[in-house]
Scaffold this motif. Structure first.
Motif, PDB file in Angstrom:
ATOM      1  N   ILE A 133       0.797  -1.267  -0.066  1.00 19.49           N
ATOM      2  CA  ILE A 133       0.031  -0.082   0.048  1.00 19.49           C
ATOM      3  C   ILE A 133       0.884   1.184  -0.010  1.00 19.49           C
ATOM      4  CG2 ILE A 133      -1.818   1.245   1.315  1.00 19.49           C
ATOM      5  CD1 ILE A 133      -2.335  -1.369   2.452  1.00 19.49           C
ATOM      6  N   PRO A 134       0.844   2.188  -1.158  1.00 19.25           N
ATOM      7  CA  PRO A 134       1.545   3.488  -0.977  1.00 19.25           C
ATOM      8  C   PRO A 134       1.439   4.186   0.139  1.00 19.25           C
ATOM      9  CG  PRO A 134       0.330   3.202  -3.171  1.00 19.25           C
ATOM     10  CD  PRO A 134      -0.113   1.926  -2.160  1.00 19.25           C
ATOM     11  N   GLU A 135       2.526   4.732   0.645  1.00 12.53           N
ATOM     12  CA  GLU A 135       2.510   5.482   2.031  1.00 12.53           C
ATOM     13  C   GLU A 135       1.356   6.451   2.113  1.00 12.53           C
ATOM     14  OE1 GLU A 135       5.412   8.241   4.640  1.00 12.53           O
ATOM     15  OE2 GLU A 135       6.263   7.509   2.815  1.00 12.53           O
ATOM     16  N   GLY A 136       1.173   7.091   0.826  1.00 15.60           N
ATOM     17  CA  GLY A 136       0.124   8.252   0.988  1.00 15.60           C
ATOM     18  C   GLY A 136      -1.285   7.816   1.238  1.00 15.60           C
ATOM     19  N   VAL A 137      -1.438   6.668   0.725  1.00 12.87           N
ATOM     20  CA  VAL A 137      -2.905   5.886   0.924  1.00 12.87           C
ATOM     21  C   VAL A 137      -2.957   5.344   2.251  1.00 12.87           C
ATOM     22  CG1 VAL A 137      -4.329   3.845   0.334  1.00 12.87           C
ATOM     23  CG2 VAL A 137      -3.094   5.075  -1.492  1.00 12.87           C
ATOM     24  N   LEU A 138      -1.850   4.651   2.763  1.00 11.14           N
ATOM     25  CA  LEU A 138      -2.032   4.038   4.168  1.00 11.14           C
ATOM     26  C   LEU A 138      -2.042   5.309   5.389  1.00 11.14           C
ATOM     27  CD1 LEU A 138      -1.847   1.488   6.027  1.00 11.14           C
ATOM     28  CD2 LEU A 138       0.560   1.663   5.986  1.00 11.14           C
ATOM     29  N   LYS A 139      -1.388   6.315   5.071  1.00 14.05           N
ATOM     30  CA  LYS A 139      -1.503   7.489   5.890  1.00 14.05           C
ATOM     31  C   LYS A 139      -2.753   8.087   5.909  1.00 14.05           C
ATOM     32  CE  LYS A 139       0.744  12.011   6.847  1.00 14.05           C
ATOM     33  NZ  LYS A 139       1.791  13.120   6.204  1.00 14.05           N
ATOM     34  N   ASN A 185      -6.267   9.023  -7.543  1.00 14.42           N
ATOM     35  CA  ASN A 185      -6.100   9.438  -8.798  1.00 14.42           C
ATOM     36  C   ASN A 185      -4.816  10.235  -9.092  1.00 14.42           C
ATOM     37  OD1 ASN A 185      -8.771   9.787 -10.205  1.00 14.42           O
ATOM     38  ND2 ASN A 185      -9.364  10.693  -8.017  1.00 14.42           N
ATOM     39  N   LYS A 186      -3.796  10.369  -8.075  1.00 16.48           N
ATOM     40  CA  LYS A 186      -2.432  10.924  -8.012  1.00 16.48           C
ATOM     41  C   LYS A 186      -1.641   9.730  -8.485  1.00 16.48           C
ATOM     42  CE  LYS A 186       1.129  12.818  -5.348  1.00 16.48           C
ATOM     43  NZ  LYS A 186       1.456  13.395  -3.780  1.00 16.48           N
ATOM     44  N   LEU A 187      -1.802   8.605  -7.870  1.00 18.95           N
ATOM     45  CA  LEU A 187      -0.935   7.471  -8.169  1.00 18.95           C
ATOM     46  C   LEU A 187      -1.033   6.767  -9.700  1.00 18.95           C
ATOM     47  CD1 LEU A 187       0.477   5.067  -6.631  1.00 18.95           C
ATOM     48  CD2 LEU A 187      -1.645   3.775  -6.838  1.00 18.95           C
ATOM     49  N   ILE A 188      -2.297   7.050 -10.550  1.00 18.98           N
ATOM     50  CA  ILE A 188      -2.536   6.538 -11.560  1.00 18.98           C
ATOM     51  C   ILE A 188      -1.887   7.520 -12.883  1.00 18.98           C
ATOM     52  CG2 ILE A 188      -4.301   4.856 -11.536  1.00 18.98           C
ATOM     53  CD1 ILE A 188      -6.163   6.686 -12.267  1.00 18.98           C
ATOM     54  N   GLU A 210       1.116   9.056 -11.927  1.00 20.96           N
ATOM     55  CA  GLU A 210       2.562   9.108 -11.672  1.00 20.96           C
ATOM     56  C   GLU A 210       3.355   7.841 -11.720  1.00 20.96           C
ATOM     57  OE1 GLU A 210       2.914  10.893  -7.633  1.00 20.96           O
ATOM     58  OE2 GLU A 210       2.295  12.856  -8.406  1.00 20.96           O
ATOM     59  N   LYS A 211       2.597   6.686 -11.430  1.00 19.76           N
ATOM     60  CA  LYS A 211       3.303   5.388 -11.687  1.00 19.76           C
ATOM     61  C   LYS A 211       2.862   4.676 -12.904  1.00 19.76           C
ATOM     62  CE  LYS A 211       4.046   4.801  -6.616  1.00 19.76           C
ATOM     63  NZ  LYS A 211       5.241   4.996  -6.669  1.00 19.76           N
ATOM     64  N   GLU A 212       3.603   3.723 -13.218  1.00 24.34           N
ATOM     65  CA  GLU A 212       3.139   2.898 -14.252  1.00 24.34           C
ATOM     66  C   GLU A 212       3.846   1.563 -14.386  1.00 24.34           C
ATOM     67  OE1 GLU A 212       6.837   4.460 -17.305  1.00 24.34           O
ATOM     68  OE2 GLU A 212       4.866   5.260 -17.379  1.00 24.34           O
ATOM     69  N   GLY A 213       3.426   0.753 -15.296  1.00 26.55           N
ATOM     70  CA  GLY A 213       3.938  -0.722 -15.027  1.00 26.55           C
ATOM     71  C   GLY A 213       3.727  -1.500 -13.857  1.00 26.55           C
ATOM     72  N   GLY A 214       4.890  -2.363 -13.680  1.00 22.17           N
ATOM     73  CA  GLY A 214       4.453  -3.375 -12.549  1.00 22.17           C
ATOM     74  C   GLY A 214       4.259  -2.682 -11.035  1.00 22.17           C
ATOM     75  N   GLU A 215       4.944  -1.508 -10.909  1.00 23.84           N
ATOM     76  CA  GLU A 215       4.858  -0.783  -9.691  1.00 23.84           C
ATOM     77  C   GLU A 215       3.317  -0.293  -9.721  1.00 23.84           C
ATOM     78  OE1 GLU A 215       7.161   2.993  -7.218  1.00 23.84           O
ATOM     79  OE2 GLU A 215       7.560   2.507  -9.371  1.00 23.84           O
ATOM     80  N   LEU A 216       2.781   0.124 -10.550  1.00 27.09           N
ATOM     81  CA  LEU A 216       1.556   0.473 -10.551  1.00 27.09           C
ATOM     82  C   LEU A 216       0.539  -0.426 -10.286  1.00 27.09           C
ATOM     83  CD1 LEU A 216      -0.955   2.530 -10.738  1.00 27.09           C
ATOM     84  CD2 LEU A 216      -0.587   2.475 -13.292  1.00 27.09           C
TER      85      LEU A 216
END
Length: 457
Positions: free
Chosen positions: A341-347, A363-366, A368-374
């Protein structure tokens, strides 16, 4: 990461410090099973399901109990009107409730106690209250004597006059005080009842949760939840019963350390009521919308705030889920990087379950991130939020269910016409075709692979 929650008892946000860090215990008041659950009932179920998921992410062991009230006057009336035994009503609606909540992604609680299976525990607690001078018998009833509890009103903050007015209790001649409430009441031969020291009868509603919570979680336990409408008198009465039965009437936190209450649900700005024709039943809604759309809508506002249910909010939830599933579909051949879980979401979740911030982080995540990390992040977030549990292909196939072959041909013809209009730089015509499709309940999306369409709420 430290967890904070707003404690209704102290009226402030506090750092959560479990009584036993190795075993967190939570209770939430479940349904009275005599009819279908409405969307307000579902909000409670979804909110505390999410609380349980977050707690289980943070702590090694969590026990979440949420009860079934299967003895109550409304159930007796429903059974009488249907001309069937009470058990037939309660078993029917317990199954419907659990099935409907499962469609909304609500896990069964770790313990789902039924009131009728805890009558002896209720009798024992009532007996203790009588022995300690907090309850009395009168004309076959046993009543809790509110003035005997010096801390009564600590949760709701209500004055003496407000307590009497808000309780809406029957001013019976056998009461010592107008605010006193029933712990046990007599039953006739054709009503459900059990033998007790005070005769054949049945428990009052408030004593049920006190007995079931103590039986399965012990005292004190960490968190008690429910809808804001239960704060008074139900939860106030629970505190009084449980604390006074154990000789700690001046210490409300000897029953529960933290109290959490979810806000009301309105419909298009109005209070939900049968008279207004806006009484929304979950059983009906799941025939019209995917369960995940309903769940995300219930989580779209902060749980403590009112939630205004509307087609617009449902549409927003559908659009976000479509966007997330589209990302997962694009990444279907890519292996997910460690699902964390990304830190911002867990926070945000740890900040008193701040779900609006969680959605902002999504919405910010999709972007800024891509590929397997996303992909790994989306799957981890979906797991804790109770969404993104379907295969993307199934999700989008479900969107076209109920569309006739004739309509499919019309939709696809309009899409072709729109593409031709765009090629001809006739953007006004292209926009008008998009609007025409939207009026048909069809949303189109331009992707790198071409134009896709989906049925929307």
């Amino acid at each position: 990461m430290s967890l904070k929650l707003y404690n209704s008892l102290t009226r402030q946000k506090e750092a959560f410090e479990p009584i036993d860090p190795n075993h967190v215990r939570m209770y939430a008041c479940g349904p009275t099973v005599y009819n279908y659950a409405h969307i307000g009932n579902a909000r409670m179920a979804v909110v505390f399901d999410l609380w349980a998921r977050v707690l289980k992410h943070l702590y090694p062991k969590v026990t979440y109990a949420s009860n079934i009230t299967d003895v109550e006057d409304k159930i007796m009336i429903a059974a009488q009107e249907a001309g069937v035994p009470i058990k037939e009503i309660t078993e029917k609606y317990t199954k419907i409730y659990n099935d409907d909540m499962a469609t909304l992604g609500v896990n069964l609680p770790d313990v789902q106690p039924k009131a009728t299976e805890h009558i002896q525990e209720m009798i024992d607690q009532i007996s203790s209250l009588i022995e300690r001078g907090h309850a009395y018998e009168a004309e076959g009833h046993v009543l809790f004597h509110v003035p005997s509890d010096p801390s009564y009103g600590a949760l709701s903050g209500r004055s003496r006059d407000e307590q009497v007015a808000g309780a809406r209790v029957e001013i019976a001649p056998y009461k010592k005080d107008a605010a006193d409430f029933v712990l046990w009441k007599p039953s006739t031969e054709d009503q459900p009842g059990w033998d007790s020291p005070w005769g054949f009868g049945r428990p009052g509603w408030h004593i049920e949760c006190s007995a079931m919570a103590e039986k399965h979680l012990g005292l004190p336990f960490d968190i008690h939840g429910g809808g804001a409408d239960l704060k008074f008198p139900h939860h106030e009465n629970e505190i009084a019963q449980s604390c006074c039965a154990h000789g700690c009437s001046d210490k409300p936190q000897d029953y529960v350390k933290y109290w959490a209450h979810n806000g009301f649900v309105t419909v298009e700005g109005e209070k939900m009521s049968k008279s207004l024709g806006n009484f929304l039943l979950v059983h009906d809604l799941i025939e019209q919308y995917p369960g995940e759309v309903l769940r995300l809508t219930l989580l779209s506002a902060h749980y403590r705030q009112p939630l205004d249910w509307s087609e617009q909010v449902l549409h927003q939830s559908q659009k976000l889920l479509d966007r997330l599933y589209r990302k997962l579909e694009e990444l279907k051949d890519i292996e997910a990087v460690a699902q964390e879980i990304p830190e911002g979401v867990l926070k945000a979740l740890c900040d008193d379950l701040n779900t609006p911030q969680v959605l902002a982080e999504l919405n910010k995540l999709i972007k800024e991130k891509e590929g397997g990390e996303l992909k790994g992040a989306l799957l981890a977030i979906g797991d804790i939020l109770g969404i993104l549990g379907q295969d993307p292909e199934e999700w989008f196939t479900a969107d076209t269910e109920g569309v006739s072959d004739e309509d499919v041909q019309k939709i696809e013809a309009l899409i072709v016409a729109r593409m031709e209009a765009k090629d001809a730089k006739d953007y006004a015509r292209a926009d008008s075709i998009r609007d025409e499709l939207l009026q048909m309940g069809i949303e189109i999306k331009d992707t790198r692979e071409g134009v896709t369409w989906e049925k929307v709420a």
